[in-house]
Design a protein around this motif. Structure first.
Motif, mmCIF file in Angstrom:
data_model
loop_
_atom_site.group_PDB
_atom_site.id
_atom_site.type_symbol
_atom_site.label_atom_id
_atom_site.label_comp_id
_atom_site.label_asym_id
_atom_site.label_seq_id
_atom_site.Cartn_x
_atom_site.Cartn_y
_atom_site.Cartn_z
ATOM 1 N N UNK A 105 0.828 -1.216 0.000
ATOM 2 C CA UNK A 105 0.000 0.000 0.000
ATOM 3 C C UNK A 105 0.857 1.260 0.000
ATOM 4 N N UNK A 137 -5.196 -10.755 -0.974
ATOM 5 C CA UNK A 137 -5.973 -9.964 -0.018
ATOM 6 C C UNK A 137 -5.840 -8.469 -0.313
ATOM 7 N N UNK A 148 -8.508 -5.505 -1.370
ATOM 8 C CA UNK A 148 -8.592 -4.212 -0.673
ATOM 9 C C UNK A 148 -8.485 -3.057 -1.676
ATOM 10 N N UNK A 164 -11.642 -2.617 -3.214
ATOM 11 C CA UNK A 164 -12.569 -2.016 -2.258
ATOM 12 C C UNK A 164 -12.398 -0.499 -2.168
ATOM 13 N N UNK A 165 -11.135 -0.052 -2.223
ATOM 14 C CA UNK A 165 -10.907 1.391 -2.055
ATOM 15 C C UNK A 165 -10.890 2.121 -3.390
ATOM 16 N N UNK A 166 -11.173 1.394 -4.463
ATOM 17 C CA UNK A 166 -11.359 2.053 -5.756
ATOM 18 C C UNK A 166 -10.085 2.319 -6.540
ATOM 19 N N UNK A 167 -8.961 1.749 -6.083
ATOM 20 C CA UNK A 167 -7.716 1.938 -6.824
ATOM 21 C C UNK A 167 -7.567 0.854 -7.894
ATOM 22 N N UNK A 215 -3.175 3.540 5.750
ATOM 23 C CA UNK A 215 -2.736 3.657 4.361
ATOM 24 C C UNK A 215 -3.941 3.647 3.419
ATOM 25 N N UNK A 235 -7.660 6.313 -0.282
ATOM 26 C CA UNK A 235 -9.041 6.633 -0.667
ATOM 27 C C UNK A 235 -9.244 8.142 -0.772
ATOM 28 N N UNK A 251 -7.256 9.775 -3.594
ATOM 29 C CA UNK A 251 -7.915 9.548 -4.883
ATOM 30 C C UNK A 251 -9.035 10.566 -5.108
#
Lengths: 157, 222
Positions: A53, A88, A92, A95-98, B47, B52, B55
Motif C-alpha cells: 500500500x 488480499x 482491498x 474495495x478502495x477504488x484503486x 494507508x 481513498x 484519490x
C-alpha cells in the motif's frame, strides 16, 4: 490513457529467484522497461500488505511481487504466503477504488532471466492500459511526486 | 478472545468522511490475535484511508497508535496528545474499546472500524469460531465441556432436537450438532448419567438483558 504516460512500477523481488533472474537478464543484455524499480526482499514471504500500500501511496502506478516457482521456495512456503497476501491486498485495492489489477504476483526461478524481462514488459503494458494511478496524479498536481517534496521519505525516483 | 472483523472500507470511509485529521487506534489484545485491529491492521487501515482520500483529492492526516488494551482506562492516557490533535478517533478495538475511548475522550467523535462478532477461539489458522454465549451461568460441567447455549443453533438445554441429521445441524448443515458432540463425549468418558436429569428452563436473568452487568472484586479496588 494519459498522453505520454510513463508508468512507475515497483517490483518486490525475492533474493533467491526474481532478483537473481534480474541479474541474469542483465548479463544476457535483455532489455526491459525502465518503468520497473526492483526492491530486493530476502523472500517474497517477507512482503507485508502495508508495504504494498505504501508503494501506491508514494505514487506507484503498479506493484508486483515476484517469488520463486511454487514448490521451490527457499523457505518452503514464503511464496505461498505472499500469494495469499497479494490476493488480499488486491481485494482491498478493489474495495478502495484503486483497482486490484494494479497489483500482481509472479513466480519464476533464478535462471529465468528472459521471463523476468517478459514479466516487466507484461506488467508495464498492463499498467499503461490502466493509466496513471489517481494518487500519483494528485501528488503531481501538488508537486509532491517523484522526489520533489523533500519532506517525504522514499518517494519513487 | 473477542473476535471482530473489519467493516467494509466504504462504511469506514463514510464514518470519517467529514474529517481531515484522523487518529486510528489499535488494540494489542484480542483483535491483534484475530488479525482485525492490531498494529499491522492499523497501518493498513491508515494507508487505505490515505489512498481513498488521496484519490478523491481530499488529502487527510492519519495518525496511528496501538495501545496494549483499549478496555482499560490507564492504557488510554498516552493517547491524550494525539487525541487532542485529531478531529475523529477511529477505534480498531472491539465494541468495548470503542466505548472506553469515547468515555476517555468525551470531546472527540469516536467511531468503530470493526464489527465485534463473538467470544471464541482459533479453530485453525485463519478460522475463528464462537464458543461462549456469555450467558453468565455456565453449564459446561453438565455437558462435557461443550456449550449447548452457543453451539446448538436453538440453544437447547435438553437436546438434541429432531433436526439433528447424521450428527449435523438442520439450521446450518455444515455445523456439527452440539448435542451429538455432547452425547459422544459423555459416552466416551462414561458419564452418560449426566444426561438423565432434565434441566429446568434456563435462568436468563444472568444474561445480557437488563443493562450492563458488573463483576466487583472488593479486594482489588483501590
Amino acid at each position: 490513457m494519459a498522453e505520454g504516460f510513463e508508468p512507475k512500477i515497483v517490483a518486490f523481488s525475492c533474493y533467491y529467484c526474481a532478483y537473481a533472474a534480474a541479474d541474469v537478464a542483465g548479463s544476457m543484455r535483455l532489455e526491459y522497461p525502465a518503468a520497473v524499480r526492483v526492491v530486493e526482499l530476502p523472500c517474497s514471504g517477507k512482503i507485508d500488505p502495508v508495504l504494498l500500500l505504501r508503494a501506491f501511496e508514494e505514487g506507484a502506478d503498479g506493484v508486483y511481487v515476484a517469488g520463486c516457482l511454487e514448490g521451490d521456495c527457499h523457505f518452503q512456503r514464503g511464496n505461498l504466503r505472499a500469494k495469499k497476501r497479494v490476493a488480499r491486498v488486491k481485494a482491498l485495492l478493489d474495495e478502495i477504488g484503486l483497482g486490484g489489477d494494479r497489483l500482481e504476483m509472479f513466480n519464476l526461478s533464478g535462471s529465468m532471466g528472459p521471463r523476468f524481462a517478459e514479466i516487466a514488459r507484461e506488467m508495464t503494458e498492463r499498467v499503461r492500459r490502466l493509466g496513471p494511478s489517481p494518487i500519483r496524479e494528485r501528488l503531481s498536481a501538488r508537486g509532491e511526486a517523484a522526489g520533489t517534496n523533500p519532506g517525504r521519505e522514499g518517494d519513487l525516483p | 478472545m473477542i473476535v471482530a472483523e473489519r467493516k467494509p472500507m466504504e462504511a469506514v470511509a463514510s464514518l470519517v468522511a467529514p474529517y481531515e485529521r484522523i487518529l486510528v487506534v489499535g488494540c494489542g489484545e484480542c483483535v491483534t490475535v484475530c488479525m482485525a485491529g492490531g498494529e499491522k491492521e492499523v497501518e493498513v487501515m491508515a494507508s487505505a484511508l490515505r489512498l481513498m482520500r488521496g484519490k478523491e483529492g481530499r488529502p487527510v492526516t492519519v495518525e496511528t497508535e496501538t495501545v496494549q488494551r483499549q478496555c482499560e482506562p490507564e492504557y488510554l492516557v498516552p493517547l491524550d496528545k494525539k487525541a487532542e490533535a485529531a478531529e475523529v478517533i477511529l477505534s480498531m478495538g472491539c465494541g468495548v474499546g470503542v466505548q472506553f475511548l469515547a468515555e476517555r475522550f468525551a470531546q472527540r467523535w469516536v467511531v468503530p472500524a470493526l464489527d465485534t462478532k463473538f467470544a471464541g477461539g482459533v479453530r485453525e489458522a485463519g478460522v475463528w469460531e464462537e464458543r461462549c454465549g456469555l450467558c453468565g451461568d455456565c453449564v459446561l460441567h453438565l455437558t462435557g465441556g461443550i456449550c449447548p447455549v452457543i453451539r446448538c443453533s436453538k440453544s437447547l438445554l435438553n437436546g438434541p432436537c429432531g433436526g439433528s441429521h447424521g450428527g449435523n445441524c438442520e439450521i446450518k448443515r455444515e455445523t456439527r450438532c452440539a448435542w451429538q458432540l455432547i452425547y459422544d463425549r459423555l459416552k466416551g468418558l462414561g458419564r452418560l448419567e449426566l444426561l438423565t436429569p432434565v434441566l429446568p428452563p434456563k435462568d436468563w436473568s444472568t444474561a445480557r438483558d437488563g443493562g450492563p452487568r458488573q463483576v466487583v472484586r472488593e479486594d482489588a479496588r483501590l
